[in-house]
Design an enzyme around this catalytic site. Sequence first.
Site, PDB file in Angstrom:
ATOM      1  N   GLU A 200       0.842  -1.195   0.000  1.00 34.26           N
ATOM      2  CA  GLU A 200       0.000   0.000   0.000  1.00 34.26           C
ATOM      3  C   GLU A 200       0.870   1.235   0.000  1.00 34.26           C
ATOM      4  O   GLU A 200       1.897   1.256   0.674  1.00 34.26           O
ATOM      5  CB  GLU A 200      -0.816   0.007   1.301  1.00 34.26           C
ATOM      6  CG  GLU A 200      -2.297   0.058   1.083  1.00 34.26           C
ATOM      7  CD  GLU A 200      -3.082  -0.109   2.381  1.00 34.26           C
ATOM      8  OE1 GLU A 200      -3.963  -0.964   2.431  1.00 34.26           O
ATOM      9  OE2 GLU A 200      -2.796   0.644   3.328  1.00 34.26           O
ATOM     10  N   ARG A 292     -18.546  -5.043  14.007  1.00 30.60           N
ATOM     11  CA  ARG A 292     -19.008  -5.152  15.402  1.00 30.60           C
ATOM     12  C   ARG A 292     -19.293  -3.751  15.934  1.00 30.60           C
ATOM     13  O   ARG A 292     -19.058  -2.765  15.242  1.00 30.60           O
ATOM     14  CB  ARG A 292     -17.907  -5.777  16.250  1.00 30.60           C
ATOM     15  CG  ARG A 292     -16.608  -4.989  16.073  1.00 30.60           C
ATOM     16  CD  ARG A 292     -15.507  -5.434  16.997  1.00 30.60           C
ATOM     17  NE  ARG A 292     -14.213  -4.993  16.548  1.00 30.60           N
ATOM     18  CZ  ARG A 292     -13.653  -3.822  16.810  1.00 30.60           C
ATOM     19  NH1 ARG A 292     -14.314  -2.913  17.516  1.00 30.60           N
ATOM     20  NH2 ARG A 292     -12.476  -3.500  16.344  1.00 30.60           N
TER      21      ARG A 292
HETATM   22  P1  ADP Z   1     -12.030  -0.147  18.154  1.00 29.94           P
HETATM   23  O1  ADP Z   1     -11.471  -0.606  16.820  1.00 29.94           O
HETATM   24  O2  ADP Z   1     -13.412  -0.607  18.480  1.00 29.94           O
HETATM   25  O3  ADP Z   1     -11.810   1.283  18.419  1.00 29.94           O
HETATM   26  P2  ADP Z   1      -9.577  -0.759  19.295  1.00 29.94           P
HETATM   27  O4  ADP Z   1      -8.990  -0.472  17.965  1.00 29.94           O
HETATM   28  O5  ADP Z   1      -9.195   0.076  20.446  1.00 29.94           O
HETATM   29  O6  ADP Z   1     -11.156  -0.872  19.207  1.00 29.94           O
HETATM   30  O7  ADP Z   1      -9.265  -2.219  19.695  1.00 29.94           O
HETATM   31  C1  ADP Z   1      -9.231  -3.185  18.719  1.00 29.94           C
HETATM   32  C2  ADP Z   1      -9.591  -4.490  19.341  1.00 29.94           C
HETATM   33  O8  ADP Z   1      -8.915  -4.655  20.577  1.00 29.94           O
HETATM   34  C3  ADP Z   1     -11.047  -4.593  19.687  1.00 29.94           C
HETATM   35  O9  ADP Z   1     -11.799  -5.059  18.617  1.00 29.94           O
HETATM   36  C4  ADP Z   1     -10.973  -5.647  20.715  1.00 29.94           C
HETATM   37  O10 ADP Z   1     -10.757  -6.880  20.078  1.00 29.94           O
HETATM   38  C5  ADP Z   1      -9.729  -5.349  21.474  1.00 29.94           C
HETATM   39  N1  ADP Z   1     -10.038  -4.562  22.669  1.00 29.94           N
HETATM   40  C6  ADP Z   1      -9.836  -3.247  22.866  1.00 29.94           C
HETATM   41  N2  ADP Z   1     -10.224  -2.876  24.085  1.00 29.94           N
HETATM   42  C7  ADP Z   1     -10.669  -3.992  24.693  1.00 29.94           C
HETATM   43  C8  ADP Z   1     -11.219  -4.284  25.985  1.00 29.94           C
HETATM   44  N3  ADP Z   1     -11.398  -3.338  26.907  1.00 29.94           N
HETATM   45  N4  ADP Z   1     -11.572  -5.550  26.272  1.00 29.94           N
HETATM   46  C9  ADP Z   1     -11.401  -6.512  25.353  1.00 29.94           C
HETATM   47  N5  ADP Z   1     -10.903  -6.306  24.135  1.00 29.94           N
HETATM   48  C10 ADP Z   1     -10.545  -5.070  23.794  1.00 29.94           C
HETATM   49  P1  ADP Z   2      -5.281  -3.099  11.950  1.00 31.52           P
HETATM   50  O1  ADP Z   2      -6.097  -4.211  11.391  1.00 31.52           O
HETATM   51  O2  ADP Z   2      -4.045  -3.590  12.616  1.00 31.52           O
HETATM   52  O3  ADP Z   2      -6.111  -2.124  12.724  1.00 31.52           O
HETATM   53  P2  ADP Z   2      -5.263  -1.118   9.821  1.00 31.52           P
HETATM   54  O4  ADP Z   2      -5.132  -1.474   8.385  1.00 31.52           O
HETATM   55  O5  ADP Z   2      -6.611  -0.714  10.299  1.00 31.52           O
HETATM   56  O6  ADP Z   2      -4.695  -2.335  10.665  1.00 31.52           O
HETATM   57  O7  ADP Z   2      -4.212   0.027  10.150  1.00 31.52           O
HETATM   58  C1  ADP Z   2      -3.937   0.428  11.488  1.00 31.52           C
HETATM   59  C2  ADP Z   2      -3.334   1.821  11.521  1.00 31.52           C
HETATM   60  O8  ADP Z   2      -2.131   1.896  10.722  1.00 31.52           O
HETATM   61  C3  ADP Z   2      -4.223   2.929  10.981  1.00 31.52           C
HETATM   62  O9  ADP Z   2      -5.111   3.419  11.964  1.00 31.52           O
HETATM   63  C4  ADP Z   2      -3.212   3.969  10.540  1.00 31.52           C
HETATM   64  O10 ADP Z   2      -2.793   4.719  11.666  1.00 31.52           O
HETATM   65  C5  ADP Z   2      -2.031   3.147  10.047  1.00 31.52           C
HETATM   66  N1  ADP Z   2      -2.083   2.891   8.575  1.00 31.52           N
HETATM   67  C6  ADP Z   2      -2.736   1.895   7.954  1.00 31.52           C
HETATM   68  N2  ADP Z   2      -2.585   1.969   6.602  1.00 31.52           N
HETATM   69  C7  ADP Z   2      -1.828   3.040   6.362  1.00 31.52           C
HETATM   70  C8  ADP Z   2      -1.301   3.646   5.155  1.00 31.52           C
HETATM   71  N3  ADP Z   2      -1.532   3.154   3.943  1.00 31.52           N
HETATM   72  N4  ADP Z   2      -0.521   4.762   5.281  1.00 31.52           N
HETATM   73  C9  ADP Z   2      -0.246   5.264   6.517  1.00 31.52           C
HETATM   74  N5  ADP Z   2      -0.705   4.740   7.675  1.00 31.52           N
HETATM   75  C10 ADP Z   2      -1.490   3.636   7.620  1.00 31.52           C
END
Ligand code: ADP
Ligand code: ADP
Length: 666
Positions: A200, A292
């Site tokens: 990416e 979710r």
């Molecule tokens: P979201 O994507 O809903 O903002 P986060 O990115 O902070 O949540 O967290 C990603 C994942 O981490 C959640 O889907 C969950 O699987 C796990 N997680 C985060 N906080 C908690 C918690 N307090 N208890 C259990 N699992 C959690």
């Molecule tokens: P995860 O499944 O681990 O949450 P994501 O694909 O949602 O992975 O990416 C997590 C974080 O990484 C994003 O919230 C952003 O901060 C950073 N990120 C993801 N893709 C990019 C990108 N193409 N360029 C810059 N930052 C990125």
Amino acid sequence: MFKKVLIANRGEIACRVISTLKKMGITSVAVYSDADRHARHVKLADEAYHIGGSRPDESYLKVETLLTLAKRIGVDAIHPAYGFLSENSGFARACPEAGITFIGPSADSIEKMGAKDAAKALMEAANVPVVPGYHGEEQNPDFLEEQACKVGFPLLIKAVSGGGGKGMRVVNAASEFANSLDSVKREAVNAFGDDRVLLERYISKPRHIEFQVFGDSHGHYVHLHERECSLQRRHQKIIEETPSPFLDEETREAMGVAASNAARAISYLGAGTIEFIVGEDRSFYFMEMNTRLQVEHPVTEMVTGQDLVEWQLRIAAGEALPLTQDQITSAGHSFETRLYAENPNNLFLPSTGKLSHLRFPQADKNCRVETGVEEGDVISVFYDPMIAKLVVWGENREIARTRLLKALGESGIIGVENNIAFLETLATHPDFIENRIDTQYIDAKLDTILEDSRIGLPQNVLLAASVRLLLDGQKMVSSMAEAADDSNSPWFDTTGWRPNGQSERSLFFRYEESDDIEIVVTEQANHFIFHLENDLDVLIEEAENDVIRLQIDGCWERFITLRNENNLLISWKNRWYNLLEVNPFEPDLSDIDGVSNIIAPMPGKLLKVLVSNGDSVTEGQPLAILEAMKMEHTLTASFDGVIDQVFCVEEDFVEADATLITFAED
Ligand code: ADP
Ligand code: ADP
Ligand code: MG
């Protein structure tokens, strides 16, 4: 509508779901592990059942146990909330097979969005913009390198099955590509059992802006506007808000349409979140879909006035969406922040222990406190160390931000390290106030933010700490007099008489790395005289719980004072100060070195134990890998030596400071 719903979760989110079930007159069923026997969600639910051991794989992740229980007690539906089984397509499929409604999307939708490459391909086909790059089947390293050069540098290699910020690497030049590819593949195989990757373009200084979407079983799809979650540390969200202060109306509109289209493209059912990454030029790209309820859903509820858990229940029960797109409005501004048991000054390592003091702001229509714990509860090694979420609303961003600060200033915790001071620093930072942030901001500026959070100790706070100690002393004295049932006893006299015949006292405090600070004070009935450069006469009034008011130089000031033995936590003008009462005449034993054994630096789960009794090891050699806060920490030997005993096995959950491995004496 359902009559009885089981929540396959714990903590704050289980409590959150229970509150809506209560409102709707539905019987709520909690489940709990050994560690959660006395947890708040267990007390709040109408019924609660023990399902197994403290480890998630012995309880909250046990599909068979949950389904057997649900059938036995006549549950209509299961709410998975977030984490645990919420994005487990096997569970989403097993529920309906057992005749129970899964409150969430179909197993098919979860699977479609579970792999990042397939999800991107699907979104492309639905005309939702995706980050330019390569997300095809062919995984030959030379071919990938060719594709990388086409995409251009810097670029991101992402594990197709990655999550939680793991399995990602930035590559700045073609010469680094082969090495980086190897390491992402290695990490991906270990963590997700799948070494496929995608490439990416790396978006510089991006924003994370996500849209809340909903679909029903009648073919309707809507969004409930956006949430901006750019304030992150290592891809973990810290403060979320809505509306995004970054978006203009045109981009917001286009993103909303794209988000609804994304939901429509997979006939999505229930609540979901489309995460976009947005460039400095406001170009936006689909990043992933979370199938979710999201942790930060309350900010959306604050501005729309809707109950998203109620929407989930209605849709799962077959009803149509409660509102059409035109009827969904957003008013004012909302922030959420997550209070964690972690130490910002020590790499944010999680902290466990008993919450000996726990104080939250008074909840009202502008301030919600979402928590799964109460004073006296324990933050354990088994679960996410989140203590609470504070959610505030205001007519505009600045009013909401002021309320956020106030909520933080009213939240006090003793017993575990926590991030309140760090959050206060962020929430008062000019870059946050003026919205000059991006997803890389905190990691890039961490040192200065931590430096800024070390604020000086105001004299007023020192006065409040002294007053709290002296008042506690007076109370102890009068209860001793009462116990002696003798109101003429000199113990009962609070006018300044002291057994040693003096009313002037010296108190000593330590703050951060300061030298001991001495305060000399004379106690009177309802006022104290502080002997500073000049004498200062301070009037005292005890207000509600833990709150004292002091009249200093003619002005009444309010302080929250929490105390655990010699540990004092004082909040004044929405900032917390942590002071230690010290006895300067006692020797300080804290500097004496222990033996050089391997101690768990934080609570967590052992992923790997790499040595056995009797092994010879060399300095720097990895001995064990500990996972905490979704990160891996390698514990290495600090010298050459021979292992005496290994006290742990892989998969063990360990407390901070547990001795894991000892060395033989040489
Ligand atoms: P979201 O994507 O809903 O903002 P986060 O990115 O902070 O949540 O967290 C990603 C994942 O981490 C959640 O889907 C969950 O699987 C796990 N997680 C985060 N906080 C908690 C918690 N307090 N208890 C259990 N699992 C959690
Ligand atoms: P995860 O499944 O681990 O949450 P994501 O694909 O949602 O992975 O990416 C997590 C974080 O990484 C994003 O919230 C952003 O901060 C950073 N990120 C993801 N893709 C990019 C990108 N193409 N360029 C810059 N930052 C990125
Ligand atoms: Mg993500």
